[in-house]
Design a protein around this motif. Structure first.
Motif, PDB file in Angstrom:
ATOM      1  N   ALA A 412     -59.362  17.804 -43.628  1.00 31.24           N
ATOM      2  CA  ALA A 412     -58.609  17.311 -44.774  1.00 31.24           C
ATOM      3  C   ALA A 412     -59.259  17.629 -46.107  1.00 31.24           C
ATOM      4  O   ALA A 412     -60.372  17.194 -46.383  1.00 31.24           O
ATOM      5  CB  ALA A 412     -58.418  15.798 -44.642  1.00 31.24           C
ATOM      6  N   GLY A 413     -58.563  18.399 -46.912  1.00 31.40           N
ATOM      7  CA  GLY A 413     -58.961  18.560 -48.300  1.00 31.40           C
ATOM      8  C   GLY A 413     -59.914  19.675 -48.616  1.00 31.40           C
ATOM      9  O   GLY A 413     -60.135  19.989 -49.785  1.00 31.40           O
ATOM     10  N   VAL A 414     -60.550  20.311 -47.618  1.00 32.04           N
ATOM     11  CA  VAL A 414     -61.528  21.349 -47.935  1.00 32.04           C
ATOM     12  C   VAL A 414     -60.967  22.735 -47.625  1.00 32.04           C
ATOM     13  O   VAL A 414     -60.074  22.903 -46.792  1.00 32.04           O
ATOM     14  CB  VAL A 414     -62.862  21.141 -47.181  1.00 32.04           C
ATOM     15  CG1 VAL A 414     -63.498  19.817 -47.586  1.00 32.04           C
ATOM     16  CG2 VAL A 414     -62.679  21.207 -45.669  1.00 32.04           C
ATOM     17  N   LYS A 415     -61.508  23.719 -48.312  1.00 30.32           N
ATOM     18  CA  LYS A 415     -61.076  25.094 -48.098  1.00 30.32           C
ATOM     19  C   LYS A 415     -61.482  25.550 -46.696  1.00 30.32           C
ATOM     20  O   LYS A 415     -62.534  25.168 -46.188  1.00 30.32           O
ATOM     21  CB  LYS A 415     -61.710  26.006 -49.144  1.00 30.32           C
ATOM     22  CG  LYS A 415     -61.215  25.752 -50.561  1.00 30.32           C
ATOM     23  CD  LYS A 415     -61.914  26.642 -51.577  1.00 30.32           C
ATOM     24  CE  LYS A 415     -61.398  26.379 -52.980  1.00 30.32           C
ATOM     25  NZ  LYS A 415     -62.117  27.183 -54.010  1.00 30.32           N
ATOM     26  N   SER A 416     -60.667  26.376 -46.096  1.00 23.82           N
ATOM     27  CA  SER A 416     -60.961  26.891 -44.758  1.00 23.82           C
ATOM     28  C   SER A 416     -61.322  28.361 -44.842  1.00 23.82           C
ATOM     29  O   SER A 416     -60.880  29.086 -45.745  1.00 23.82           O
ATOM     30  CB  SER A 416     -59.760  26.683 -43.827  1.00 23.82           C
ATOM     31  OG  SER A 416     -58.598  27.282 -44.382  1.00 23.82           O
ATOM     32  N   ILE A 473     -69.243  16.016 -57.954  1.00 21.09           N
ATOM     33  CA  ILE A 473     -68.220  16.445 -57.003  1.00 21.09           C
ATOM     34  C   ILE A 473     -68.189  17.963 -56.978  1.00 21.09           C
ATOM     35  O   ILE A 473     -68.041  18.612 -58.038  1.00 21.09           O
ATOM     36  CB  ILE A 473     -66.839  15.884 -57.378  1.00 21.09           C
ATOM     37  CG1 ILE A 473     -66.899  14.344 -57.365  1.00 21.09           C
ATOM     38  CG2 ILE A 473     -65.770  16.380 -56.443  1.00 21.09           C
ATOM     39  CD1 ILE A 473     -65.732  13.709 -58.100  1.00 21.09           C
ATOM     40  N   VAL A 474     -68.334  18.561 -55.827  1.00 20.30           N
ATOM     41  CA  VAL A 474     -68.322  20.023 -55.709  1.00 20.30           C
ATOM     42  C   VAL A 474     -66.856  20.457 -55.561  1.00 20.30           C
ATOM     43  O   VAL A 474     -66.344  20.611 -54.450  1.00 20.30           O
ATOM     44  CB  VAL A 474     -69.167  20.508 -54.518  1.00 20.30           C
ATOM     45  CG1 VAL A 474     -69.299  22.028 -54.548  1.00 20.30           C
ATOM     46  CG2 VAL A 474     -70.560  19.872 -54.554  1.00 20.30           C
ATOM     47  N   THR A 475     -66.203  20.617 -56.690  1.00 17.90           N
ATOM     48  CA  THR A 475     -64.765  20.874 -56.691  1.00 17.90           C
ATOM     49  C   THR A 475     -64.410  22.210 -56.056  1.00 17.90           C
ATOM     50  O   THR A 475     -63.279  22.394 -55.570  1.00 17.90           O
ATOM     51  CB  THR A 475     -64.205  20.830 -58.127  1.00 17.90           C
ATOM     52  OG1 THR A 475     -64.944  21.749 -58.944  1.00 17.90           O
ATOM     53  CG2 THR A 475     -64.369  19.431 -58.719  1.00 17.90           C
ATOM     54  N   ASP A 476     -65.355  23.146 -56.027  1.00 16.96           N
ATOM     55  CA  ASP A 476     -65.073  24.457 -55.444  1.00 16.96           C
ATOM     56  C   ASP A 476     -64.846  24.400 -53.933  1.00 16.96           C
ATOM     57  O   ASP A 476     -64.322  25.341 -53.347  1.00 16.96           O
ATOM     58  CB  ASP A 476     -66.219  25.425 -55.723  1.00 16.96           C
ATOM     59  CG  ASP A 476     -66.274  25.873 -57.178  1.00 16.96           C
ATOM     60  OD1 ASP A 476     -65.232  25.752 -57.869  1.00 16.96           O
ATOM     61  OD2 ASP A 476     -67.335  26.327 -57.636  1.00 16.96           O
ATOM     62  N   LEU A 477     -65.244  23.287 -53.304  1.00 13.01           N
ATOM     63  CA  LEU A 477     -65.033  23.127 -51.868  1.00 13.01           C
ATOM     64  C   LEU A 477     -63.629  22.620 -51.546  1.00 13.01           C
ATOM     65  O   LEU A 477     -63.189  22.689 -50.400  1.00 13.01           O
ATOM     66  CB  LEU A 477     -66.058  22.161 -51.263  1.00 13.01           C
ATOM     67  CG  LEU A 477     -67.542  22.482 -51.431  1.00 13.01           C
ATOM     68  CD1 LEU A 477     -68.385  21.389 -50.775  1.00 13.01           C
ATOM     69  CD2 LEU A 477     -67.864  23.850 -50.834  1.00 13.01           C
TER      70      LEU A 477
END
Length: 479
Positions: A412-416, A473-477
């Motif tokens: 949920a919510g993170v780049k794959s 917060i590591v928004t790039d993730l």
């Protein structure tokens, strides 16, 4: 923030409830929210709470690799290690300074395992983890982790509580404090087969948070996972109907007490513990009963195969708990010895044994969660307390390395199919897009809809939080 006058003494609660369910009833008590600030109520101490903003995830499964797996032997491919293998080079290593008082030259050690590219994203994974390698298009790798502490005890505590030297609440306790649970019939925070060493119960403790937020330990490290179940959950003397009659009488008396002590949250917590304990008799045993699972599911997790059976059962339990609505689940690949599992100061070859035990179960969990639609609102987090050095120790091992290592996220919510950050060309130190453990904690809370700077609790005259006075917060993730 919550009024500290509402703190519940765990010892007093257990002694008062006297119904034989111990920490089970204690850890399942939840708190009901008003707005964005958690508060204990007489109705249900751990009812679901509204997040501070729309969340990407509803729950977390943390897969803890105790002892520090070597990132340069698993997911952080460094071709230079092979080219420079055996050369003596100077590394700025804090452990070397502690031993000799100065930086010294160390002998570069290549990985014993070949790396291959997997998936459409082409991520490099060593031959230790072929099954996880096949899942890389669903994973989000963070190759630039760094943390506090160079020994297992401090770094493990920092991973779990955000501090190396204070008695602080664990990640799962903060999350259940902020969000409550999704299912009032089972605990909101469960840790499967935790170790008693390197922090022990402090790794799932509520510390100064009200005792409702302590994690419930299911089994223990060193005990077979098929023994990890809720103990003392059934009353062998009385029927459920008779127990209900007794509970109704007891609760009617308790309610009259509550009417005259409306501000006594400790009394309210004890009253609620009776009700929770009764509900858990009907709902909790089925949570750990794997007999209804199909053979294909067992095969997916490696259950029935000696090398993977134990950890496969832990991972399958985690899926069942996520499915049932447990808010925070921790799966521990751990033991109770002085040398944690991935801690190969010599004989790095032993990494092969630990990888064999965990590779298929973790990959099976990811696949199972995905095909059931649970990855859409569940975050999976994999990692150890630190990594290991790219140079030799004791002939064929590697020392601790908190300056650069790898974790991965999924769901949920993170780049794959994504990789973030980097260590230097040897894998010794994070140098690009560095992510501190405080940053990881802040990001996980954010994915759950919690502002890490606003999730606070006043204790001893100070507002404490999981990320202390740091964290970004590591928004790039985030997808």
């Amino acid at each position: 923030m919550m009024d500290t006058n509402s703190l519940v003494s765990r010892r007093h609660l257990l002694g008062s409830s006297a119904c034989g369910f111990g920490s089970l009833a204690l850890s399942g008590m939840l708190s009901q929210a008003k707005g964005n600030t958690p508060s204990i109520t007489h109705q249900n101490p751990l009812a679901p709470q509204e997040p501070m903003f729309p969340p990407r995830a509803k729950r977390v499964i943390f897969i803890f690799m105790q002892g520090g797996p070597s990132h340069v032997d698993t997911f952080d491919y460094k071709p230079l290690l092979e080219k420079k293998n055996g050369e003596e080079l100077e590394f700025k290593d804090s452990r070397s300074i502690a031993k000799t008082g100065k930086y010294g030259k160390e002998k570069v050690m290549q990985s014993l395992w070949k790396f291959r590219q997997y998936g459409e994203c082409g991520h490099w994974v060593s031959d230790l983890f072929p099954e996880i390698g096949r899942q890389v298009d669903d994973l989000c790798f963070v190759h630039s982790m760094h943390t506090n502490g160079v020994a297992h005890g401090p770094s493990t505590l920092f991973l779990h509580t955000g501090t190396t030297n204070l008695i602080m609440p664990s990640v799962g306790s903060w999350i259940t404090y902020g969000l409550g649970t999704e299912n009032e019939n089972i605990p909101g925070f469960i840790t499967i087969s935790p170790s008693s060493s390197n922090g022990g119960p402090r790794n799932f403790s509520n510390a100064f948070l009200p005792s409702h937020y302590q994690g419930t330990a299911l089994g223990r490290a060193g005990q077979p996972a098929d023994k990890a179940r809720f103990n003392n959950i059934k009353n062998g003397q009385w029927s459920l109907n008779k127990q209900r009659q007794q509970l109704q009488l007891l609760q009617s008396l308790n309610q009259s007490q509550l009417q005259s002590h409306k501000e006594d949250d400790e009394l309210a917590a004890v009253v609620n513990s009776f009700e929770l304990a009764f509900r858990m008799q009907q709902h909790a045993p089925g949570l750990t009963d794997l007999s209804s699972e199909s053979k294909s599911t067992f095969d997916l997790y490696g259950i029935g195969t000696p090398e993977t059976d134990d950890f496969g059962r832990q991972c399958l339990l985690a899926r069942r708990m996520a499915e049932a609505g447990t808010r925070y689940i921790q799966v521990n690949y751990a033991d109770n010895g002085n040398n944690p599992r991935w801690d190969q100061h010599s004989k790095i070859q032993k990494h092969a044994f630990h990888a064999k035990a965990t590779d298929k179960p973790v990959a099976g969990l990811i696949q199972d969660m995905k095909q059931r639609g649970l990855l859409e609102d569940t975050l999976i987090w994999w990692g150890g307390e630190f990594g290991r050095n790219p140079f030799l120790q004791n002939g064929d091992g590697r020392d601790h390395n908190p300056k650069g290592f790898t974790h991965f996220l999924c769901g949920a919510g993170v780049k794959s199919g994504f990789s973030y950050g980097a260590t230097d060309e040897f894998g010794h130190e994070a140098v690009e897009n560095k992510v501190h453990m405080h940053d990881m904690h802040a990001t996980i809370l954010h994915l759950l809809g919690i502002d890490h700077e606003r999730l606070t609790y006043r204790h001893a005259g100070r507002d404490f939080r999981l990320t202390d006075v740091e964290g970004r917060i590591v928004t790039d993730l985030i997808a």
